[in-house]
Write an enzyme that holds these catalytic residues in place. Structure first.
Site, PDB file in Angstrom:
ATOM      1  N   LYS A  22       0.840  -1.208   0.000  1.00  0.00           N
ATOM      2  CA  LYS A  22       0.000   0.000   0.000  1.00  0.00           C
ATOM      3  C   LYS A  22       0.870   1.251   0.000  1.00  0.00           C
ATOM      4  O   LYS A  22       0.662   2.184  -0.781  1.00  0.00           O
ATOM      5  CB  LYS A  22      -0.908   0.033   1.221  1.00  0.00           C
ATOM      6  CG  LYS A  22      -1.567   1.402   1.449  1.00  0.00           C
ATOM      7  CD  LYS A  22      -2.452   1.427   2.662  1.00  0.00           C
ATOM      8  CE  LYS A  22      -1.773   1.665   3.961  1.00  0.00           C
ATOM      9  NZ  LYS A  22      -1.388   3.059   4.229  1.00  0.00           N
ATOM     10  N   ASN A  23       1.876   1.278   0.885  1.00  0.00           N
ATOM     11  CA  ASN A  23       2.673   2.497   1.059  1.00  0.00           C
ATOM     12  C   ASN A  23       3.708   2.706  -0.040  1.00  0.00           C
ATOM     13  O   ASN A  23       4.448   3.682  -0.015  1.00  0.00           O
ATOM     14  CB  ASN A  23       3.307   2.508   2.455  1.00  0.00           C
ATOM     15  CG  ASN A  23       2.241   2.690   3.510  1.00  0.00           C
ATOM     16  OD1 ASN A  23       1.097   3.063   3.199  1.00  0.00           O
ATOM     17  ND2 ASN A  23       2.588   2.425   4.755  1.00  0.00           N
ATOM     18  N   CYS A 116      -5.310  12.888  12.901  1.00  0.00           N
ATOM     19  CA  CYS A 116      -5.524  11.466  12.610  1.00  0.00           C
ATOM     20  C   CYS A 116      -5.534  10.734  13.942  1.00  0.00           C
ATOM     21  O   CYS A 116      -4.978  11.221  14.925  1.00  0.00           O
ATOM     22  CB  CYS A 116      -4.379  11.005  11.714  1.00  0.00           C
ATOM     23  SG  CYS A 116      -4.059   9.262  11.707  1.00  0.00           S
ATOM     24  N   ARG A 121       0.142  14.597  13.070  1.00  0.00           N
ATOM     25  CA  ARG A 121       0.700  14.364  11.719  1.00  0.00           C
ATOM     26  C   ARG A 121       0.679  15.606  10.823  1.00  0.00           C
ATOM     27  O   ARG A 121       0.058  15.599   9.753  1.00  0.00           O
ATOM     28  CB  ARG A 121      -0.004  13.196  11.051  1.00  0.00           C
ATOM     29  CG  ARG A 121       0.077  11.907  11.870  1.00  0.00           C
ATOM     30  CD  ARG A 121      -0.581  10.744  11.192  1.00  0.00           C
ATOM     31  NE  ARG A 121       0.178  10.268  10.051  1.00  0.00           N
ATOM     32  CZ  ARG A 121      -0.222   9.237   9.286  1.00  0.00           C
ATOM     33  NH1 ARG A 121      -1.373   8.637   9.540  1.00  0.00           N
ATOM     34  NH2 ARG A 121       0.502   8.830   8.282  1.00  0.00           N
ATOM     35  N   ASP A 312       4.440   0.593  12.122  1.00  0.00           N
ATOM     36  CA  ASP A 312       3.256  -0.072  11.563  1.00  0.00           C
ATOM     37  C   ASP A 312       3.157  -1.542  11.956  1.00  0.00           C
ATOM     38  O   ASP A 312       2.168  -2.198  11.617  1.00  0.00           O
ATOM     39  CB  ASP A 312       3.252   0.050  10.028  1.00  0.00           C
ATOM     40  CG  ASP A 312       3.098   1.495   9.563  1.00  0.00           C
ATOM     41  OD1 ASP A 312       3.327   1.753   8.373  1.00  0.00           O
ATOM     42  OD2 ASP A 312       2.774   2.357  10.403  1.00  0.00           O
ATOM     43  N   ARG A 404      -8.733  -0.604   4.550  1.00  0.00           N
ATOM     44  CA  ARG A 404      -7.934   0.447   3.936  1.00  0.00           C
ATOM     45  C   ARG A 404      -6.553  -0.073   3.542  1.00  0.00           C
ATOM     46  O   ARG A 404      -5.946   0.412   2.595  1.00  0.00           O
ATOM     47  CB  ARG A 404      -7.741   1.613   4.918  1.00  0.00           C
ATOM     48  CG  ARG A 404      -9.041   2.338   5.276  1.00  0.00           C
ATOM     49  CD  ARG A 404      -8.731   3.602   5.978  1.00  0.00           C
ATOM     50  NE  ARG A 404      -7.644   4.279   5.279  1.00  0.00           N
ATOM     51  CZ  ARG A 404      -6.951   5.255   5.844  1.00  0.00           C
ATOM     52  NH1 ARG A 404      -7.209   5.617   7.072  1.00  0.00           N
ATOM     53  NH2 ARG A 404      -5.981   5.837   5.168  1.00  0.00           N
TER      54      ARG A 404
HETATM   55  C1  EPZ Z   1       4.104   7.009   6.380  1.00  0.00           C
HETATM   56  O1  EPZ Z   1       3.285   8.050   6.908  1.00  0.00           O
HETATM   57  C2  EPZ Z   1       3.200   5.787   6.239  1.00  0.00           C
HETATM   58  N1  EPZ Z   1       2.100   6.114   5.341  1.00  0.00           N
HETATM   59  C3  EPZ Z   1       2.650   5.398   7.613  1.00  0.00           C
HETATM   60  O2  EPZ Z   1       1.889   4.203   7.472  1.00  0.00           O
HETATM   61  C4  EPZ Z   1       3.806   5.109   8.539  1.00  0.00           C
HETATM   62  O3  EPZ Z   1       3.319   4.862   9.829  1.00  0.00           O
HETATM   63  C5  EPZ Z   1       4.754   6.323   8.597  1.00  0.00           C
HETATM   64  O4  EPZ Z   1       5.185   6.690   7.286  1.00  0.00           O
HETATM   65  C6  EPZ Z   1       5.993   6.047   9.428  1.00  0.00           C
HETATM   66  O5  EPZ Z   1       6.669   4.946   8.972  1.00  0.00           O
HETATM   67  C7  EPZ Z   1       2.334   6.079   3.999  1.00  0.00           C
HETATM   68  O6  EPZ Z   1       3.427   5.821   3.525  1.00  0.00           O
HETATM   69  C8  EPZ Z   1       1.171   6.392   3.114  1.00  0.00           C
HETATM   70  P1  EPZ Z   1       5.978  10.461   8.464  1.00  0.00           P
HETATM   71  P2  EPZ Z   1       3.793   9.564   6.915  1.00  0.00           P
HETATM   72  O7  EPZ Z   1       5.833  11.724   7.700  1.00  0.00           O
HETATM   73  O8  EPZ Z   1       4.683   9.795   5.770  1.00  0.00           O
HETATM   74  C9  EPZ Z   1       6.081  13.845  11.857  1.00  0.00           C
HETATM   75  C10 EPZ Z   1       0.041   2.761   7.713  1.00  0.00           C
HETATM   76  O9  EPZ Z   1      -0.379   2.200   8.729  1.00  0.00           O
HETATM   77  N2  EPZ Z   1       6.002  14.812  10.742  1.00  0.00           N
HETATM   78  O10 EPZ Z   1       7.163   9.622   8.205  1.00  0.00           O
HETATM   79  O11 EPZ Z   1       2.596  10.422   7.080  1.00  0.00           O
HETATM   80  C11 EPZ Z   1       4.814  12.992  11.981  1.00  0.00           C
HETATM   81  O12 EPZ Z   1       3.813  13.624  12.700  1.00  0.00           O
HETATM   82  C12 EPZ Z   1       0.486   4.236   7.804  1.00  0.00           C
HETATM   83  O13 EPZ Z   1       0.151   2.222   6.612  1.00  0.00           O
HETATM   84  C13 EPZ Z   1       5.965  16.158  11.028  1.00  0.00           C
HETATM   85  O14 EPZ Z   1       5.978  16.567  12.190  1.00  0.00           O
HETATM   86  O15 EPZ Z   1       4.657   9.596   8.259  1.00  0.00           O
HETATM   87  C14 EPZ Z   1       5.361  11.738  12.657  1.00  0.00           C
HETATM   88  O16 EPZ Z   1       5.404  11.930  14.027  1.00  0.00           O
HETATM   89  C15 EPZ Z   1       0.150   4.867   9.104  1.00  0.00           C
HETATM   90  N3  EPZ Z   1       5.905  17.027   9.984  1.00  0.00           N
HETATM   91  C16 EPZ Z   1       6.754  11.618  12.072  1.00  0.00           C
HETATM   92  O17 EPZ Z   1       7.118  12.904  11.581  1.00  0.00           O
HETATM   93  C17 EPZ Z   1       5.880  16.608   8.675  1.00  0.00           C
HETATM   94  O18 EPZ Z   1       5.806  17.441   7.755  1.00  0.00           O
HETATM   95  C18 EPZ Z   1       6.894  10.607  10.931  1.00  0.00           C
HETATM   96  O19 EPZ Z   1       5.855  10.807  10.015  1.00  0.00           O
HETATM   97  C19 EPZ Z   1       5.923  15.241   8.403  1.00  0.00           C
HETATM   98  C20 EPZ Z   1       5.994  14.350   9.455  1.00  0.00           C
END
Ligand code: EPZ
Length: 430
Positions: A22-23, A116, A121, A312, A404
């Site tokens: 998915k990701n 979320c 996020r 995850d 999802r």
């Molecule tokens: C990706 O989400 C995945 N989703 C998530 O999978 C996964 O949990 C996550 O990466 C971490 O591995 C997809 O790839 C579609 P991040 P993403 O930006 O990119 C903070 C699932 O279950 N952050 O790496 O949204 C954020 O809040 C899903 O399949 C900021 O503060 O995660 C978090 O604490 C859930 N500002 C951390 O960084 C930003 O601009 C990592 O988030 C971006 C992120």
């Protein structure tokens, strides 16, 4: 709302086929916006999130056809640059259209994803990076309104260091930089296999990218990208979920179509718990039918960015620790609110103490079936793993969360001996 009814303590045995990730599928689909030519994806999972992104691309004027695992995309006729709140609110990964729209069309209006279940996020790093590439960005009425403000009308290469490792942030910036003038360096980049899969597609489309899979990615911008075909990598989180299910249910399961090299952190922890793990080129076998003492050993875990233990996988591995010999500490470092499954696991008889970002899981010899509620995608997978090991019947409510990210999970689990069925309001008429 659909529910799952699971009668636990059935031995899981046999072979289950992994789906595409998915990701990986989501950014690969968004990448098709970078060219007017056709992009063909294979091994695509059939998931709600993929359908949502396809709908979003169609709303921009793109053509998207999914036939089983094949997806054919053409963004030749894109003439609309807005991702509406209605679509983005159902799937925050919709923000992945921001970089490609800006890079190819010089403008984009994308709804802010909003909060979320698992955390705030924000997308501030996506915005910061695109501003460094020369975009003018404002947030108005809940929308990110972006426009390229350079004299040439193209983004321009830059050095970007993200404040934290962000997966979709890295993907958005990498896609945007492919059509920028000059070179971009993304420092502190995410190293997930899904990032490498996206870079492989972009290179097949004519992009110049080096360093994906490391924390420094260099992209030399080009004037235009062309069409390409690409096979999506296996879903390492789906694979990991099946392995945790096999361990919790003391089974012997082989996941076919997996990529073992993407799973090191998890396989190490499963071995530590006492599972016997064998791997081949595209398969992973877990045997837990002869665990010393008949129960897994408790194993402490700290979630981190790849190649560390995936956030995850936290809920699914917690379900295993609920049945383990001893106590384990589980620390969640990526999301601030990713323990929603704990109360539900406790309804099945688990013993868990929460202390901020850490849980102490005290293993019990047996869980007992009950009615529980899914709160987010991976929490629901953790409840499935626990229910497969629990004595008696468990009913999991709100499994739209599961749909999802898991492609026909109950069908696949039935294929290895699980007693699991989907109860649909539509069928039960309730
Ligand atoms: C990706 O989400 C995945 N989703 C998530 O999978 C996964 O949990 C996550 O990466 C971490 O591995 C997809 O790839 C579609 P991040 P993403 O930006 O990119 C903070 C699932 O279950 N952050 O790496 O949204 C954020 O809040 C899903 O399949 C900021 O503060 O995660 C978090 O604490 C859930 N500002 C951390 O960084 C930003 O601009 C990592 O988030 C971006 C992120």
């Amino acid at each position: 709302m659909d529910k799952l009814r699971i009668t636990g303590q059935r031995t899981l045995q046999g072979v289950v086929q992994a789906s595409g990730a998915k990701n990986a599928a989501l950014p690969l689909i968004a990448a098709a916006l970078l060219t007017a030519e056709t992009v063909q994806l294979s091994n695509a999972p059939q998931l709600m999130d993929v359908r949502t992104l396809a709908k979003l691309l169609r709303s921009l004027g793109a053509q998207v056809e999914q036939d089983g695992g094949q997806i054919r995309l053409s963004a030749a006729a894109v003439n609309h640059y807005e991702a509406s709140y209605e679509l983005v609110k159902t799937m925050r990964a919709s923000v992945l259209v921001l970089g490609p729209l800006l890079a190819r069309f010089g403008q984009a209006r994308v709804s802010l994803p909003g909060g979320c279940a698992i955390g705030a996020r924000p997308v501030d790093q996506h915005i910061k990076g695109l501003q460094a590439l020369g975009a003018d960005i404002a947030v108005e009425h809940g929308y990110i309104v972006a426009r390229v403000a350079t004299p040439s009308g193209r983004l321009r290469g830059a050095r970007i260091t993200t404040d934290m490792v962000t997966v979709t942030g890295t993907e958005n910036l990498m896609m945007a930089a492919t059509l920028a003038e000059g070179e971009t360096l993304i420092d502190n980049a995410a190293r997930e296999p899904e990032i490498v899969d996206l870079a492989n597609l972009l290179r097949a489309m004519g992009a110049q990218i080096r360093g994906d899979g490391t924390s420094q990615i260099r992209i030399q911008g080009v004037d235009a990208l062309h069409g390409a075909s690409h096979r999506i990598i296996p879903d390492r989180i789906e694979v990991g979920t099946f392995l945790c299910a096999a361990l919790a249910a003391r089974g012997d399961v082989t996941v076919q179509g997996a990529e073992p090299s993407h799973q090191d952190a998890l396989l190490d922890k499963l071995r530590e718990a006492g599972a016997q793990i064998d791997t081949g080129a595209d398969w992973i076998r877990l045997r837990a039918d002869a665990l010393p003492g008949g129960r897994p050993r408790a194993v402490s875990v700290r979630t981190t960015e790849y190649p560390g233990f995936a956030t995850d996988m936290q809920a699914q591995f917690m379900a295993v620790n609920c049945l383990a010999e001893g106590a384990a500490r589980m620390t969640e470092t990526i999301f601030e609110n990713r323990f929603m499954h704990v109360q539900e696991l406790m309804r099945l008889g688990a013993q868990i103490d929460i202390d901020g970002h850490t849980c102490v899981v005290h293993g019990v010899p047996q869980l007992s079936g009950a009615t529980v509620m899914a709160t987010d995608l991976r929490a629901s997978a953790g409840l499935v793993v626990a229910a497969l090991a629990a004595e008696g019947e468990t009913v999991i409510d709100r499994i739209y969360h599961l749909d999802r990210g898991y492609d026909a999970m109950e069908v696949k689990l039935r294929g290895v001996g699980a007693q699991i069925e989907r109860i649909s309001d539509r069928i039960s008429g309730k």
